[in-house]
Design a protein around this motif. Structure first.
Motif, PDB file in Angstrom:
ATOM      1  N   ARG A 174     -90.166  49.767 112.667  1.00  0.00           N
ATOM      2  CA  ARG A 174     -90.582  50.802 112.277  1.00  0.00           C
ATOM      3  C   ARG A 174     -90.760  51.860 113.378  1.00  0.00           C
ATOM      4  NH1 ARG A 174     -94.284  49.031 107.168  1.00  0.00           N
ATOM      5  NH2 ARG A 174     -92.605  49.458 105.574  1.00  0.00           N
ATOM      6  N   VAL A 175     -91.629  51.640 114.432  1.00  0.00           N
ATOM      7  CA  VAL A 175     -91.870  52.441 115.561  1.00  0.00           C
ATOM      8  C   VAL A 175     -90.558  52.764 116.367  1.00  0.00           C
ATOM      9  CG1 VAL A 175     -92.480  50.793 117.562  1.00  0.00           C
ATOM     10  CG2 VAL A 175     -93.709  52.908 117.223  1.00  0.00           C
ATOM     11  N   LEU A 176     -89.595  51.902 116.525  1.00  0.00           N
ATOM     12  CA  LEU A 176     -88.365  52.131 117.113  1.00  0.00           C
ATOM     13  C   LEU A 176     -87.330  52.739 116.317  1.00  0.00           C
ATOM     14  CD1 LEU A 176     -88.150  48.999 119.576  1.00  0.00           C
ATOM     15  CD2 LEU A 176     -88.747  51.226 120.115  1.00  0.00           C
ATOM     16  N   ASP A 177     -87.690  52.977 115.231  1.00  0.00           N
ATOM     17  CA  ASP A 177     -86.643  53.350 114.074  1.00  0.00           C
ATOM     18  C   ASP A 177     -85.399  52.831 113.791  1.00  0.00           C
ATOM     19  OD1 ASP A 177     -86.225  55.316 112.026  1.00  0.00           O
ATOM     20  OD2 ASP A 177     -85.481  56.608 113.398  1.00  0.00           O
ATOM     21  N   ILE A 178     -85.436  51.536 113.796  1.00  0.00           N
ATOM     22  CA  ILE A 178     -84.296  50.573 113.788  1.00  0.00           C
ATOM     23  C   ILE A 178     -83.939  50.554 112.205  1.00  0.00           C
ATOM     24  CG2 ILE A 178     -83.249  48.317 114.304  1.00  0.00           C
ATOM     25  CD1 ILE A 178     -85.026  47.944 116.929  1.00  0.00           C
ATOM     26  N   ARG A 179     -82.953  51.112 111.830  1.00  0.00           N
ATOM     27  CA  ARG A 179     -82.593  50.896 110.449  1.00  0.00           C
ATOM     28  C   ARG A 179     -81.259  50.442 110.172  1.00  0.00           C
ATOM     29  NH1 ARG A 179     -83.896  57.249 108.686  1.00  0.00           N
ATOM     30  NH2 ARG A 179     -85.713  57.600 109.975  1.00  0.00           N
ATOM     31  N   LEU A 180     -81.205  49.963 108.888  1.00  0.00           N
ATOM     32  CA  LEU A 180     -80.033  49.278 108.474  1.00  0.00           C
ATOM     33  C   LEU A 180     -78.722  50.113 108.648  1.00  0.00           C
ATOM     34  CD1 LEU A 180     -80.989  48.098 104.933  1.00  0.00           C
ATOM     35  CD2 LEU A 180     -80.320  46.688 106.914  1.00  0.00           C
ATOM     36  N   GLU A 181     -77.672  49.405 109.076  1.00  0.00           N
ATOM     37  CA  GLU A 181     -76.223  50.082 109.385  1.00  0.00           C
ATOM     38  C   GLU A 181     -75.378  49.913 108.196  1.00  0.00           C
ATOM     39  OE1 GLU A 181     -75.401  48.667 113.206  1.00  0.00           O
ATOM     40  OE2 GLU A 181     -76.710  49.911 114.145  1.00  0.00           O
ATOM     41  N   GLU A 182     -75.747  49.231 107.133  1.00  0.00           N
ATOM     42  CA  GLU A 182     -74.675  49.009 105.999  1.00  0.00           C
ATOM     43  C   GLU A 182     -75.781  49.305 104.692  1.00  0.00           C
ATOM     44  OE1 GLU A 182     -74.363  44.403 105.889  1.00  0.00           O
ATOM     45  OE2 GLU A 182     -75.160  44.943 107.929  1.00  0.00           O
ATOM     46  N   GLU A 183     -75.147  49.083 103.540  1.00  0.00           N
ATOM     47  CA  GLU A 183     -75.503  49.460 102.196  1.00  0.00           C
ATOM     48  C   GLU A 183     -76.698  48.374 102.082  1.00  0.00           C
ATOM     49  OE1 GLU A 183     -74.536  50.572  97.890  1.00  0.00           O
ATOM     50  OE2 GLU A 183     -73.228  48.674  98.653  1.00  0.00           O
ATOM     51  N   PHE A 184     -78.021  48.903 101.750  1.00  0.00           N
ATOM     52  CA  PHE A 184     -79.281  48.041 101.303  1.00  0.00           C
ATOM     53  C   PHE A 184     -78.848  46.939 100.343  1.00  0.00           C
ATOM     54  CE2 PHE A 184     -83.560  48.018  99.252  1.00  0.00           C
ATOM     55  CZ  PHE A 184     -83.924  46.770 100.062  1.00  0.00           C
ATOM     56  N   VAL A 185     -79.126  45.662 100.248  1.00  0.00           N
ATOM     57  CA  VAL A 185     -78.703  44.833  99.346  1.00  0.00           C
ATOM     58  C   VAL A 185     -79.608  45.282  97.917  1.00  0.00           C
ATOM     59  CG1 VAL A 185     -78.282  42.815 100.682  1.00  0.00           C
ATOM     60  CG2 VAL A 185     -80.559  43.317 100.042  1.00  0.00           C
ATOM     61  N   GLY A 186     -80.712  45.629  98.062  1.00  0.00           N
ATOM     62  CA  GLY A 186     -81.604  46.139  97.102  1.00  0.00           C
ATOM     63  C   GLY A 186     -82.545  45.171  96.700  1.00  0.00           C
ATOM     64  N   TRP A 187     -83.828  45.729  96.523  1.00  0.00           N
ATOM     65  CA  TRP A 187     -84.758  44.785  95.958  1.00  0.00           C
ATOM     66  C   TRP A 187     -84.716  43.946  94.578  1.00  0.00           C
ATOM     67  CZ3 TRP A 187     -88.013  44.554  99.634  1.00  0.00           C
ATOM     68  CH2 TRP A 187     -88.488  45.710 100.660  1.00  0.00           C
ATOM     69  N   GLU A 188     -83.647  44.439  93.870  1.00  0.00           N
ATOM     70  CA  GLU A 188     -83.047  43.593  92.683  1.00  0.00           C
ATOM     71  C   GLU A 188     -81.625  42.816  93.017  1.00  0.00           C
ATOM     72  OE1 GLU A 188     -84.666  42.973  89.572  1.00  0.00           O
ATOM     73  OE2 GLU A 188     -86.241  43.978  90.676  1.00  0.00           O
ATOM     74  N   LEU A 189     -81.328  42.922  94.265  1.00  0.00           N
ATOM     75  CA  LEU A 189     -80.058  42.226  94.616  1.00  0.00           C
ATOM     76  C   LEU A 189     -78.786  43.039  94.206  1.00  0.00           C
ATOM     77  CD1 LEU A 189     -80.649  38.734  94.885  1.00  0.00           C
ATOM     78  CD2 LEU A 189     -81.516  40.648  96.599  1.00  0.00           C
ATOM     79  N   GLU A 190     -78.998  44.226  93.573  1.00  0.00           N
ATOM     80  CA  GLU A 190     -77.921  45.140  93.013  1.00  0.00           C
ATOM     81  C   GLU A 190     -76.765  45.291  93.813  1.00  0.00           C
ATOM     82  OE1 GLU A 190     -81.261  48.065  93.985  1.00  0.00           O
ATOM     83  OE2 GLU A 190     -81.145  46.231  93.532  1.00  0.00           O
ATOM     84  N   ASN A 191     -76.917  45.362  95.125  1.00  0.00           N
ATOM     85  CA  ASN A 191     -75.833  45.706  95.947  1.00  0.00           C
ATOM     86  C   ASN A 191     -75.647  44.444  96.763  1.00  0.00           C
ATOM     87  OD1 ASN A 191     -75.870  48.479  95.404  1.00  0.00           O
ATOM     88  ND2 ASN A 191     -77.820  48.618  96.543  1.00  0.00           N
ATOM     89  N   TYR A 192     -75.932  43.244  96.543  1.00  0.00           N
ATOM     90  CA  TYR A 192     -75.571  41.861  97.211  1.00  0.00           C
ATOM     91  C   TYR A 192     -74.574  41.380  96.114  1.00  0.00           C
ATOM     92  CZ  TYR A 192     -75.793  37.278  99.143  1.00  0.00           C
ATOM     93  OH  TYR A 192     -75.538  36.247  99.805  1.00  0.00           O
ATOM     94  N   ASN A 193     -73.509  41.160  97.203  1.00  0.00           N
ATOM     95  CA  ASN A 193     -72.087  40.421  96.480  1.00  0.00           C
ATOM     96  C   ASN A 193     -72.120  39.134  97.236  1.00  0.00           C
ATOM     97  OD1 ASN A 193     -71.688  42.447  94.506  1.00  0.00           O
ATOM     98  ND2 ASN A 193     -70.785  43.489  96.317  1.00  0.00           N
ATOM     99  N   SER A 194     -72.164  37.944  96.680  1.00  0.00           N
ATOM    100  CA  SER A 194     -71.851  36.636  97.347  1.00  0.00           C
ATOM    101  C   SER A 194     -71.023  35.662  96.501  1.00  0.00           C
ATOM    102  CB  SER A 194     -73.203  36.105  97.787  1.00  0.00           C
ATOM    103  OG  SER A 194     -73.286  34.798  97.952  1.00  0.00           O
TER     104      SER A 194
END
Length: 194
Positions: A174-194
């Protein structure tokens, strides 16, 4: 982009010695090239020795806590969820599913904080991690005794260090502001495909 730039690939080690030492205990996809591609390593390596230390610490935590890979991922995911931190959740959903074989149902139960839906000993570990975050590490005697009934002193030390390290990682990212570089998988895994 983080608050400090990524170092270039030619500034990173070709090999991390710890991978050579502990590689047989790691999933085959976790190698030096894996680490060289990580935003954390590329950012932390603005201080080269601490970039290496990050790889070493993660490798030791993934191989030497006394917890299984599924148990470790339960702890890390619970910390990410309790701290509402998408970066750590995202990375460790992938690690939990693809490298540790943790069930989708268990991951969703962690996300929803429905610990009754999680089998032991993972339930106790998830509840430990939630309490660790909620109390700033002031784990109750009851929680400690529950963990101590399942795990050796060696593993309890590993668990405490694992939890503390991943709480600190949330703060550092958080302090270094390192963020995701891809679509977030989602708290409900709605964007996770496996």
């Amino acid at each position: 982009m983080p608050r400090i730039p990524y170092v270039s690939a030619d500034e990173l080690p070709e090999q991390y010695d710890i991978i050579e030492k502990k590689g047989s205990k790691l999933p085959e996809t976790v190698d030096s090239e894996f680490w060289r591609s990580q935003p954390t390593v590329k950012t932390f390596s603005n201080n080269p020795e601490l970039g290496k230390a990050h790889v070493i610490m993660n490798t030791e935590l993934w191989t030497e806590t006394g917890l299984t890979s599924q148990e470790s991922e339960c702890v890390i995911l619970a910390i990410a969820r309790a701290m509402d931190f998408d970066y750590q959740w995202h990375d460790h959903v992938i690690a939990a599913r693809e490298r540790a074989g943790l069930s989708r149902d268990t991951i969703l139960a962690i996300s929803r904080e429905e610990t009754d839906a999680i089998d032991e000993p993972n339930r106790s570990l998830v509840e430990y991690a939630f309490e660790f975050v909620e109390t700033a590490g002031n784990i109750s005697e009851k929680t400690h005794e529950r963990i101590a009934s399942e795990y050796s002193d060696n593993t309890i030390a590993g668990l405490a260090i694992l939890a503390g390290y991943y709480v600190s990682m949330v703060h550092i990212l958080r302090v270094l502001d390192i963020r995701l570089e891809e679509e977030f998988v989602g708290w409900e895994l709605e964007n996770y495909n496996s």
